[in-house]
Design a protein around this motif. Structure first.
Motif, mmCIF file in Angstrom:
data_model
loop_
_atom_site.group_PDB
_atom_site.id
_atom_site.type_symbol
_atom_site.label_atom_id
_atom_site.label_comp_id
_atom_site.label_asym_id
_atom_site.label_seq_id
_atom_site.Cartn_x
_atom_site.Cartn_y
_atom_site.Cartn_z
ATOM 1 N N ALA A 92 0.880 -1.427 0.114
ATOM 2 C CA ALA A 92 0.023 -0.322 -0.182
ATOM 3 C C ALA A 92 0.950 1.248 0.341
ATOM 4 N N GLY A 93 2.288 1.250 0.580
ATOM 5 C CA GLY A 93 2.977 2.428 0.809
ATOM 6 C C GLY A 93 3.476 2.834 -0.348
ATOM 7 N N LEU A 94 4.132 1.621 -0.779
ATOM 8 C CA LEU A 94 5.041 1.645 -2.274
ATOM 9 C C LEU A 94 3.567 2.052 -3.337
ATOM 10 N N ASP A 95 2.465 1.449 -3.040
ATOM 11 C CA ASP A 95 1.130 1.956 -4.495
ATOM 12 C C ASP A 95 0.865 3.586 -3.982
ATOM 13 N N ALA A 96 0.845 4.096 -3.378
ATOM 14 C CA ALA A 96 0.587 5.418 -3.137
ATOM 15 C C ALA A 96 2.413 6.221 -3.041
ATOM 16 N N GLY A 97 2.907 5.183 -4.105
ATOM 17 C CA GLY A 97 3.800 5.956 -4.253
ATOM 18 C C GLY A 97 5.611 6.443 -3.803
ATOM 19 N N ALA A 98 5.719 5.856 -2.340
ATOM 20 C CA ALA A 98 6.746 5.767 -1.859
ATOM 21 C C ALA A 98 8.275 5.453 -2.668
ATOM 22 N N ASP A 99 9.432 5.604 -2.430
ATOM 23 C CA ASP A 99 10.008 4.649 -3.235
ATOM 24 C C ASP A 99 11.112 3.798 -2.673
ATOM 25 N N ASP A 100 11.014 4.076 -1.140
ATOM 26 C CA ASP A 100 11.040 2.790 -0.473
ATOM 27 C C ASP A 100 10.176 2.844 0.599
ATOM 28 N N TYR A 101 11.018 2.051 2.013
ATOM 29 C CA TYR A 101 9.785 1.430 3.356
ATOM 30 C C TYR A 101 10.488 1.115 3.767
ATOM 31 N N VAL A 102 10.227 1.655 4.930
ATOM 32 C CA VAL A 102 11.566 1.169 6.434
ATOM 33 C C VAL A 102 11.192 1.140 7.479
ATOM 34 N N THR A 103 10.215 -0.258 8.248
ATOM 35 C CA THR A 103 9.976 -0.562 9.355
ATOM 36 C C THR A 103 10.022 -0.468 10.848
ATOM 37 N N LYS A 104 9.622 0.455 11.196
ATOM 38 C CA LYS A 104 10.055 0.695 12.469
ATOM 39 C C LYS A 104 10.437 -0.632 13.999
ATOM 40 N N PRO A 105 10.864 -0.424 15.033
ATOM 41 C CA PRO A 105 11.977 0.050 14.965
ATOM 42 C C PRO A 105 12.830 -0.022 14.060
ATOM 43 N N PHE A 106 13.782 0.975 13.776
ATOM 44 C CA PHE A 106 14.812 0.574 12.253
ATOM 45 C C PHE A 106 15.975 1.232 12.905
ATOM 46 N N SER A 107 17.620 1.090 12.786
ATOM 47 C CA SER A 107 18.354 1.581 13.008
ATOM 48 C C SER A 107 18.958 3.253 11.719
ATOM 49 N N THR A 108 19.419 3.711 12.748
ATOM 50 C CA THR A 108 19.265 5.024 11.886
ATOM 51 C C THR A 108 20.502 4.983 10.810
ATOM 52 N N ASN A 109 21.929 3.912 11.136
ATOM 53 C CA ASN A 109 22.821 3.403 9.803
ATOM 54 C C ASN A 109 21.777 2.503 9.088
ATOM 55 N N GLU A 110 20.530 2.283 8.883
ATOM 56 C CA GLU A 110 19.697 1.806 7.843
ATOM 57 C C GLU A 110 19.346 2.884 6.823
ATOM 58 N N LEU A 111 18.966 3.749 8.179
ATOM 59 C CA LEU A 111 17.746 4.889 7.053
ATOM 60 C C LEU A 111 18.938 6.103 6.412
ATOM 61 N N LEU A 112 19.680 5.910 6.762
ATOM 62 C CA LEU A 112 20.965 6.658 6.288
ATOM 63 C C LEU A 112 21.461 5.383 4.613
ATOM 64 N N ALA A 113 21.137 4.260 4.729
ATOM 65 C CA ALA A 113 21.827 4.032 2.853
ATOM 66 C C ALA A 113 20.506 4.189 2.910
ATOM 67 N N ARG A 114 19.353 3.934 3.123
ATOM 68 C CA ARG A 114 17.947 3.692 1.801
ATOM 69 C C ARG A 114 18.582 5.234 1.779
ATOM 70 N N ILE A 115 18.433 6.057 2.879
ATOM 71 C CA ILE A 115 18.359 7.674 2.009
ATOM 72 C C ILE A 115 19.659 8.120 1.068
ATOM 73 N N ARG A 116 20.493 7.486 1.025
ATOM 74 C CA ARG A 116 21.557 7.964 -0.216
ATOM 75 C C ARG A 116 21.211 6.966 -0.890
ATOM 76 N N ALA A 117 20.662 5.433 -0.991
ATOM 77 C CA ALA A 117 20.560 4.810 -2.015
ATOM 78 C C ALA A 117 19.403 5.536 -2.713
ATOM 79 N N VAL A 118 18.572 5.954 -2.819
ATOM 80 C CA VAL A 118 17.398 6.577 -3.251
ATOM 81 C C VAL A 118 17.794 7.896 -3.738
ATOM 82 N N LEU A 119 18.725 8.567 -3.306
ATOM 83 C CA LEU A 119 19.077 9.834 -3.596
ATOM 84 C C LEU A 119 20.553 9.750 -4.535
ATOM 85 N N ARG A 120 20.981 8.080 -4.941
ATOM 86 C CA ARG A 120 21.805 7.917 -6.203
ATOM 87 C C ARG A 120 20.616 7.658 -7.115
ATOM 88 N N ARG A 121 19.472 6.991 -6.699
ATOM 89 C CA ARG A 121 18.867 6.912 -8.162
ATOM 90 C C ARG A 121 18.225 7.885 -8.552
#
Length: 233
Positions: A92-121
């Motif tokens: 549902a989140g992806l269908d709404a237009g999200a580029d990626d999806y992070v589930t709580k609880p999450f590590s800040t390192n994982e979130l940073l990696a995903r942010i950098r990956a989306v910005l690279r794309r």
């Protein structure tokens, strides 16, 4: 310096994300509601939004769908942040237009990696030349796709996916290969994501009778074909 908008109503989580993003060199703006988030986006368009699913008033999913429907924000990169871990919620989140999806609880390192990956794309492909397969024409410079002059409206992820398939026509690509080549850093992205974006790409191409050019190869993956049997007049 990339500008990140963090839309999160839990102040402790928002502050934690903000501190870590600033430490990593990002410029951060916080919003605690959909109304405030819309105000910030109207004021200055960010490079990426970290968007919580559950917000006071309008939900993050509804806000993402609203942004995807507006010309100014249709290509705004969005990472959905939520406690919902069920596959249906992720879709549902992806269908709404999200580029990626992070589930709580999450590590800040994982979130940073995903942010950098989306910005690279998001990196521009303007230097690439136009590609033509069958009746479809894709121009990375103008980010337009058309058939016989009729333009096809695509989101940024579907554009990159179609661009890759059109530059490798008739070849079968597994989901993992597509994640690697289209998404770049697929460590944190599920293969199910591919099926959602292929579905959205087909729906867009259906408007110019080209949906069947994207073929599912059972047990193998996807390919783009220009065989006449896949085209409708």
């Amino acid at each position: 310096m990339s500008r990140i908008l963090v839309v999160e109503d839990e102040s402790a989580i928002a502050e934690l994300i903000s501190i870590n993003l600033r430490h990593a060199g990002f410029e951060v703006t916080l919003a605690a509601s959909a109304t405030q988030a819309q105000y910030e986006v109207d004021r200055v368009l960010p490079d990426l939004v970290v968007l919580d699913w559950m917000l006071p008033g309008q939900s993050g999913v509804a806000l993402a769908r609203q942004w995807r429907g507006a010309a100014r924000t249709k290509e705004l990169p969005i990472i959905m942040l939520t406690a919902r871990a069920e596959e249906g919620d992720k879709i549902a989140g992806l269908d709404a237009g999200a580029d990626d999806y992070v589930t709580k609880p999450f590590s800040t390192n994982e979130l940073l990696a995903r942010i950098r990956a989306v910005l690279r794309r998001k990196a521009p492909e303007a230097l690439d030349s136009a590609v033509e397969v069958g009746p479809l024409l894709l121009d990375p410079g103008t980010r337009r796709v058309s058939r016989d002059g009729t333009e096809v409206k695509l989101g940024p992820t579907e554009f990159r996916l179609l661009h890759f398939l059109m530059t490798h026509p008739e070849r079968v690509h597994s989901r993992s290969q597509l994640l690697d080549r289209v998404w770049g850093d697929h460590v944190f992205i599920e293969e199910r994501t591919i099926d959602v974006h292929v579905k959205r790409l087909r729906e867009a191409l259906e408007r110019v009778q080209c949906a069947r050019m994207i073929e599912t190869v059972r047990g193998a993956g996807y390919r783009l074909t220009q065989h006449s049997s896949a085209l409708s007049a």
